[in-house]
Motif scaffolding. Sequence first.
Motif, PDB file in Angstrom:
ATOM      1  N   UNK A 116       0.840  -1.200   0.000  1.00 28.61           N
ATOM      2  CA  UNK A 116       0.000   0.000   0.000  1.00 28.61           C
ATOM      3  C   UNK A 116       0.875   1.251   0.000  1.00 28.61           C
ATOM      4  N   UNK A 117       2.181   1.071  -0.105  1.00 29.89           N
ATOM      5  CA  UNK A 117       3.064   2.245  -0.186  1.00 29.89           C
ATOM      6  C   UNK A 117       4.342   1.867  -0.935  1.00 29.89           C
TER       7      UNK A 117
ATOM      8  N   UNK B  16       4.729   4.746 -10.233  1.00 31.22           N
ATOM      9  CA  UNK B  16       3.874   5.892 -10.607  1.00 31.22           C
ATOM     10  C   UNK B  16       4.087   6.232 -12.072  1.00 31.22           C
ATOM     11  N   UNK B  17       3.024   6.759 -12.659  1.00 26.90           N
ATOM     12  CA  UNK B  17       3.071   7.059 -14.097  1.00 26.90           C
ATOM     13  C   UNK B  17       2.442   8.432 -14.327  1.00 26.90           C
TER      14      UNK B  17
ATOM     15  N   UNK C 109      -2.453   0.193  -5.018  1.00 27.51           N
ATOM     16  CA  UNK C 109      -1.812   1.460  -5.405  1.00 27.51           C
ATOM     17  C   UNK C 109      -2.472   1.946  -6.692  1.00 27.51           C
ATOM     18  N   UNK C 110      -3.719   2.373  -6.563  1.00 30.35           N
ATOM     19  CA  UNK C 110      -4.531   2.608  -7.765  1.00 30.35           C
ATOM     20  C   UNK C 110      -5.055   4.038  -7.900  1.00 30.35           C
ATOM     21  N   UNK C 111      -4.470   4.980  -7.143  1.00 33.86           N
ATOM     22  CA  UNK C 111      -5.052   6.350  -7.140  1.00 33.86           C
ATOM     23  C   UNK C 111      -4.667   7.129  -8.392  1.00 33.86           C
TER      24      UNK C 111
ATOM     25  N   UNK D  93      -1.152   0.982 -10.223  1.00 37.05           N
ATOM     26  CA  UNK D  93      -2.294   0.068 -10.209  1.00 37.05           C
ATOM     27  C   UNK D  93      -3.593   0.704 -10.705  1.00 37.05           C
ATOM     28  N   UNK D  94      -3.544   1.950 -11.181  1.00 37.61           N
ATOM     29  CA  UNK D  94      -4.774   2.583 -11.679  1.00 37.61           C
ATOM     30  C   UNK D  94      -5.293   1.827 -12.905  1.00 37.61           C
TER      31      UNK D  94
END
Length: 450
Positions: A40-41, A200-201, A86-88, A104-105
């Motif tokens: 989660x991080x 992250x993207x 990790x989908x935000x 994970x978005x």
Amino acid sequence: MLSNIFKIEQIKYDDNSANEYGRDWTYKGSVNPKAIVFPSSKEQIKELISFANKDNEKIVPSGGRTGLSWGAVATQNEIVVSMEKLNSITNVDNEEKSLSCQAGAITQNIQNAAQQQNLLYPVNFASSGSSHIGGNVATNAGGVKVIKYGSTRNWVSSLSVITGNGTELHLNKGLKKNNSAYDLRNLFIGSEGTLGLITDVELHLCKNPPKLKVLLVSFNEFESLQKFFNKIFNQIELYAFEFFCKNSLCAVLEKFKIKPPLSPEMNFYVIVEFEAVESEKLLEIVEKMYGEKLIRDAVIASSEKQNLELWGLRENISESIAIFNPVKYDLSIKRQHLNSFIKEIKHIFKNEDSSKPSYFLFGHLGDNNIHLNLIPEPNKDIGSQKEKRLFDFLKRHNGSISAEHGIGLLKKQSFKFMNNKNEIDLMMMIKKDFDPNNIMNPGKIFDLKE
Ligand code: MLT
Ligand code: ZN
């Protein structure tokens, strides 16, 4: 120990979870992950990578598991890292026309978030509802709009990654132009999780297109279809040029119990998406070719609902033929060789019993990308001889055995056969630099000489 890094509810060991998270859409063999973890991080990912390096554990990154080349398959006691928590989507910047998110978005959520700002994330495929952007980047996913918008690579403006040796990198930082020597971002795009974990993207977005329309056209000869493409390519702004064969169409009609919008008796079908203002120009070409008996039939959608119905005939092929458990090929060759390639496929794989299909052809013809899906031969030796003939043809004509699906475990042998040894050796050296202990998705793409 994993429990020193993750809370108990972030680790799963049970068989159901192994079967859900340890495979992709197409892998039917048995899987054997050691555990599935749900970080989660970023800190947890860093700790995991450091633990894996110390304790010689292996990691399989796992996104939406919609891949088709067994890139996210865990058969060797690996730790599967699901990115689903990790989908935000952290920001949509209307001025910059960009979107930032965690790996994970889900693709469709990204598309929707962009739409809320009246912007477009244009990379689209049938699996957009479940695929993760991290997986799309790791496989450089393509889809049905590549002819207009390019594949995922064209839209990545920044990547944050943690490499196999635990280094955190922020690559390209969202810039539109950045000529600062080697572009490491592009190394990670298409690396299939073998160099590190994408966390992250940032993506470029674009304006929405004008009103689009969909046309379905049928042909009996592949040459006529090619003539049609050549005629319209320079005159019409194409958003999609997708094709499928009669067998593929019939499988969709059968599975979804749909009445065909035109005769399903022709050999080839094409879906063209184009700007509505160009309808007249396109229809003139269609009518002329119909008069010359090159085009056999055509239907143009007259509403958004009909656009979607016609698109369904193409987008539902993969699902409709899944019952045949097909061997999936994702082939690419220059346009000048397409006619002879299609003839060669017909020649190699023709069925003695013509009442049964032996293969399905469909794909992104506008990008010279053909999905050949073979119904497996009962006699494996004959099947592999035929495959060899197919690959020999491709190699002679400088084609590729992976246009958009990647290599994973499934295409390792053919990758080695098709690609230059010096090139593969260089790739292995790169892998060793980023991941010296070979903890990241080991055995995918190639086997490192340890
Ligand atoms: C498609 O073009 O439909 C996808 O790549 C899926 C597939 O090839 O089965
Ligand atoms: Zn495809």
